[in-house]
Design a protein around this motif. Structure first.
Motif, short mmCIF file in Angstrom:
data_model
loop_
_atom_site.label_atom_id
_atom_site.label_comp_id
_atom_site.label_asym_id
_atom_site.label_seq_id
_atom_site.Cartn_x
_atom_site.Cartn_y
_atom_site.Cartn_z
N VAL A 135 0.75 -1.37 -0.17
CA VAL A 135 -0.08 -0.09 0.15
C VAL A 135 0.72 1.31 0.01
CG1 VAL A 135 -1.81 1.21 1.28
CG2 VAL A 135 -1.90 -1.07 1.28
N VAL A 136 1.82 1.19 0.73
CA VAL A 136 2.90 2.37 0.92
C VAL A 136 3.34 2.75 -0.39
CG1 VAL A 136 4.98 3.17 1.98
CG2 VAL A 136 3.40 2.07 3.40
N GLN A 137 3.81 1.71 -0.89
CA GLN A 137 4.63 1.83 -2.37
C GLN A 137 3.62 2.30 -3.41
OE1 GLN A 137 6.77 -2.04 -2.95
NE2 GLN A 137 7.41 -1.72 -0.81
N ALA A 138 2.42 1.66 -3.33
CA ALA A 138 1.38 2.07 -4.47
C ALA A 138 1.20 3.77 -4.27
CB ALA A 138 0.10 1.31 -4.33
N LEU A 139 0.69 4.40 -2.98
CA LEU A 139 0.63 5.58 -2.75
C LEU A 139 1.90 6.38 -3.24
CD1 LEU A 139 -1.17 5.26 0.57
CD2 LEU A 139 -2.10 5.90 -1.52
N ASN A 140 3.29 5.85 -2.84
CA ASN A 140 4.50 6.73 -3.08
C ASN A 140 4.54 6.81 -4.44
OD1 ASN A 140 5.13 6.78 -0.50
ND2 ASN A 140 6.65 5.23 -0.53
N THR A 141 4.11 5.96 -5.21
CA THR A 141 4.16 5.80 -6.87
C THR A 141 3.07 6.98 -7.20
OG1 THR A 141 4.50 3.46 -7.01
CG2 THR A 141 3.44 4.68 -8.93
N LEU A 142 2.05 7.30 -6.90
CA LEU A 142 1.13 8.23 -7.18
C LEU A 142 2.05 9.61 -7.02
CD1 LEU A 142 -2.30 7.32 -5.31
CD2 LEU A 142 -1.64 6.98 -7.91
N SER A 150 0.90 14.09 -2.24
CA SER A 150 1.89 13.83 -1.33
C SER A 150 1.31 12.58 -0.67
CB SER A 150 2.13 14.88 -0.41
OG SER A 150 0.84 15.34 0.30
N THR A 151 2.27 11.67 0.07
CA THR A 151 2.13 10.80 0.76
C THR A 151 2.92 10.69 2.13
OG1 THR A 151 1.76 8.39 0.81
CG2 THR A 151 3.29 9.09 -0.64
N THR A 152 2.66 10.24 3.11
CA THR A 152 3.05 9.94 4.30
C THR A 152 3.11 8.67 4.98
OG1 THR A 152 3.22 12.35 4.87
CG2 THR A 152 3.98 10.93 6.50
N MET A 153 4.08 7.79 5.04
CA MET A 153 4.21 6.63 5.87
C MET A 153 4.36 7.02 7.19
SD MET A 153 7.00 3.69 6.52
CE MET A 153 7.12 4.66 8.17
N ILE A 154 3.54 6.46 8.17
CA ILE A 154 3.48 6.73 9.56
C ILE A 154 3.70 5.30 10.41
CG2 ILE A 154 2.25 7.88 11.57
CD1 ILE A 154 0.88 9.72 9.29
N ASP A 155 4.46 5.41 11.14
CA ASP A 155 4.84 4.21 11.81
C ASP A 155 3.82 4.29 13.09
OD1 ASP A 155 5.57 2.13 13.82
OD2 ASP A 155 7.89 2.68 13.57
N GLY A 156 2.67 3.53 13.28
CA GLY A 156 1.93 3.72 14.08
C GLY A 156 2.40 3.27 15.77
N ALA A 157 3.26 2.45 15.58
CA ALA A 157 3.96 2.09 17.10
C ALA A 157 4.75 3.22 17.68
CB ALA A 157 4.74 1.11 16.87
N SER A 182 -9.13 4.09 3.29
CA SER A 182 -9.29 2.77 3.03
C SER A 182 -8.39 2.03 4.12
CB SER A 182 -8.43 2.00 1.63
OG SER A 182 -6.97 2.43 1.63
N GLN A 183 -8.72 0.56 4.43
CA GLN A 183 -8.37 -0.01 5.49
C GLN A 183 -7.69 -1.37 5.05
OE1 GLN A 183 -10.20 -1.13 9.12
NE2 GLN A 183 -9.14 0.39 10.09
N GLY A 184 -6.59 -1.89 5.10
CA GLY A 184 -6.46 -3.32 4.57
C GLY A 184 -5.55 -3.18 3.33
N ALA A 185 -5.39 -4.34 2.75
CA ALA A 185 -4.75 -4.41 1.50
C ALA A 185 -5.40 -3.93 0.28
CB ALA A 185 -4.27 -5.73 1.12
N VAL A 186 -4.85 -2.80 -0.26
CA VAL A 186 -5.30 -2.23 -1.49
C VAL A 186 -4.26 -2.02 -2.54
CG1 VAL A 186 -7.36 -0.92 -0.68
CG2 VAL A 186 -5.01 0.06 -0.66
N SER A 187 -4.57 -2.13 -3.79
CA SER A 187 -3.53 -2.30 -4.92
C SER A 187 -3.33 -0.71 -5.60
CB SER A 187 -3.59 -3.41 -6.00
OG SER A 187 -4.78 -3.02 -6.65
N LEU A 188 -2.70 -0.58 -6.23
CA LEU A 188 -2.46 0.89 -7.11
C LEU A 188 -3.87 0.90 -7.96
CD1 LEU A 188 -1.33 3.42 -8.14
CD2 LEU A 188 -0.24 2.08 -9.81
N SER A 189 -4.27 -0.39 -8.47
CA SER A 189 -5.49 -0.40 -9.27
C SER A 189 -6.65 0.16 -8.68
CB SER A 189 -5.59 -1.84 -9.91
OG SER A 189 -6.69 -1.81 -10.64
N ASP A 190 -6.74 -0.54 -7.22
CA ASP A 190 -7.97 -0.16 -6.45
C ASP A 190 -7.97 1.26 -6.23
OD1 ASP A 190 -8.40 -3.01 -6.03
OD2 ASP A 190 -7.14 -3.41 -4.53
N ILE A 191 -6.79 1.83 -5.82
CA ILE A 191 -6.77 3.19 -5.51
C ILE A 191 -7.02 4.13 -6.67
CG2 ILE A 191 -5.00 5.03 -4.58
CD1 ILE A 191 -3.54 3.01 -3.38
N LEU A 192 -6.63 3.81 -7.74
CA LEU A 192 -7.13 4.47 -9.02
C LEU A 192 -8.62 4.28 -9.32
CD1 LEU A 192 -4.07 3.89 -11.53
CD2 LEU A 192 -4.42 5.94 -9.79
#
Length: 523
Positions: A135-142, A150-157, A182-192
């Motif tokens: 998911v992070v990599q799909a958003l980073n690709t956008l 813009s996209t930010t990965m946030i370490d929840g812990a 979204s929550q859970g696994a989503v692909s780049l295709s899902d996001i688009l």
């Protein structure tokens, strides 16, 4: 921060960076800031195109790092130290920011480039989550392809206050401009598809226009990948339609019984499977779920999005998923305290009490993992004895913050309408009702086959919902074969699924060459 071997590998990869990159880091006095600063300095030392700017924004999360592509002004951010499973996300973000092209189709790029409104994505992850990097990599690709995004990965812990404020109890959790996306696994295709309402209809039209496949594999796990490779090697027109490539293996932390490989991890094996399949001329149609199959002139495979694919033969390899405990509160609090992946969601419950339902290998392994993170783990097993291997039982019993109850039945998962607060169970021998206070419940009670869509079809299922097959993988429906965990195979193992995928594919080939209409076309 990085050892000499990783630095050497990265230096080779970073030769692909052609454009200037600025690493903007925001630090405080914490150990994690020291780690992030050390990581940034290591990265700078590996490429003349990378530079560092410290404490760029007084309002930024700390520690955090922003990858700024100076030529295009695109920004990809990491709040926390992107190591563990997210290290690959960091490396790919650097390569894309430095001018190395993303592997996107023209259609995907057109959708991304068309976005002209500011979009700020935030994705909460745990560094032990194996689904999160996708998911992070799909958003980073956008973000790497459009400065409006813009996209930010946030370490929840690490940013527990934000996790608590937003009541995040499952990762990955994605927010767009402050609202849950979204929550859970989503692909780049899902996001688009979610961002562009027209892309879904375009996808349907594209799928409907495809010529009939000689072999269409339904499912992208180990069995499906094996079936696709064997079909393609026979020179057959082969397609794979799946919700996501890799299936449940993508969520598996450690694999130590895959013959010839001492140990590996699920995402790594999935990447290798996909790479192997892509060496052949296989049409992979991801982010698609099958709804029905029926025989007309060809086998018609209807998808949930309304498209229909046609095939002369089919291999069903839709696998299995975690079984639900089916008690009040489970569905209501799924993603809000009820979880199925301890590796993914465990870090979100740091210092809190949790429960594990299930005393098999997966349940006891989950309890041991969670004991290192959480305040206390209570294991609930329906049977009178634990079913896990003795070595796991001994380990769990040796840990002071694990309590094990056998011969008990979970009756309800309780909550306050926002999140899980407790669990009720019945002592089966005494009939006494008991309650415990927990912040999370991890369900680990086995698998259920993904075969609901076959109800009412000509494909025969047993009473457990598994597909009946013969020794060639044939089902009761002409031209339809099946493989892997969705079938009556008694042992649900990766290596067995791969073997059954090969068997089903060879069975399909044998069927095709014996079918008069297919002889000339499949030869």
């Amino acid at each position: 921060m990085l050892d000499a071997q990783i630095k050497s590998q990265l230096q080779e990869h970073f030769k692909q960076i052609k454009s200037p990159i600025e690493l903007k880091i925001a630090l405080d006095n914490s150990n994690k800031s020291d780690e992030l600063n050390s990581l940034a300095q290591d990265l700078v030392s590996l490429s003349a195109h990378i530079s560092v700017v410290e404490n760029y924004d007084m309002n930024a999360r700390r520690p955090s790092l922003v990858i700024n592509a100076k030529d295009t002004n695109t920004q990809i951010s990491f709040a926390g130290v992107p190591m563990g499973h997210e290290f690959t996300s960091l490396v790919l973000a650097l390569l894309h920011a430095g001018g190395h092209p993303s592997k996107l189709s023209k259609d995907e790029l057109d959708v991304i480039h068309f976005i002209d409104q500011p979009m700020n994505f935030e994705v909460y992850v745990s560094l032990s989550c194996q689904t999160c990097p996708q998911v992070v990599q799909a958003l980073n690709t956008l973000a790497a392809n459009n400065a409006n995004i813009s996209t930010t990965m946030i370490d929840g812990a690490l940013f527990q206050d934000e996790v608590d404020e937003r009541s995040i109890m499952a990762v990955p959790s994605v927010y767009l401009n402050g609202e849950l996306f979204s929550q859970g696994a989503v692909s780049l295709s899902d996001i688009l598809k979610k961002l562009d309402g027209n892309s879904a209809q375009k996808e349907v039209e594209k799928l409907n226009d495809k010529a009939p496949f000689d072999v269409l594999v339904i499912g992208g796990g180990p069995a499906g990948a094996s079936a696709a490779v064997y079909a393609a090697r026979k020179g057959l027109n082969t397609g794979v339609v799946a919700e996501r490539f890799g299936g449940q293996v993508a969520d598996t932390m450690s694999i130590e019984n895959f013959i010839s490989v001492k140990e590996t991890e699920g995402p790594k094996l999935v990447a290798q499977l996909e790479q192997h399949v892509k060496q052949y001329d296989v049409d992979i149609m991801g982010s698609n779920k099958v709804a029905n199959i029926e025989r007309n002139e060809y086998l018609d495979i209807e998808l949930e999005n309304g498209a229909t694919l046609k095939a002369k033969s089919v291999v069903i390899s839709t696998g299995a998923r975690w079984r639900s405990v089916n008690v009040p509160g489970e569905a209501e609090y799924k993603g809000r305290g009820v979880a199925y992946c301890p590796h993914c969601d465990g870090p979100l419950f740091k210092g809190k009490p949790v429960a594990v339902i299930g005393g098999g290998n997966s349940g006891i392994e989950a309890a041991i993992d969670l004991a290192n993170i959480t305040e206390h783990v209570t294991v609930l097993e329906f049977a009178s004895e634990l079913k896990a291997d003795q070595v796991l039982i001994d380990k769990a019993k040796s840990l002071p913050n694990i309590t094990i109850h056998t011969n008990v039945q979970t009756t309800e998962i309780a909550g306050d309408d926002q999140k899980v607060t407790g669990l009720h169970y019945l002592e089966r021998d005494s009939g006494q009702q008991r309650s415990i206070t927990v912040a999370g419940v991890f369900v680990q009670i086995g698998l259920v086959p993904n075969s609901e869509w076959l109800q009412g079809s000509d494909v025969e299922l047993n009473r457990f919902g598994e597909i009946e097959i013969d020794n060639k993988g044939s089902t009761s429906m002409q031209g339809v074969f099946a493989a892997g965990d969705v079938t009556i195979s008694p042992f649900k193992q990766i290596v067995i699924a791969m073997g059954s995928g090969a068997t089903a594919s060879l069975g399909a080939f044998d069927y095709l060459i014996r079918t008069q209409d297919s002889v000339n076309q499949a030869a």
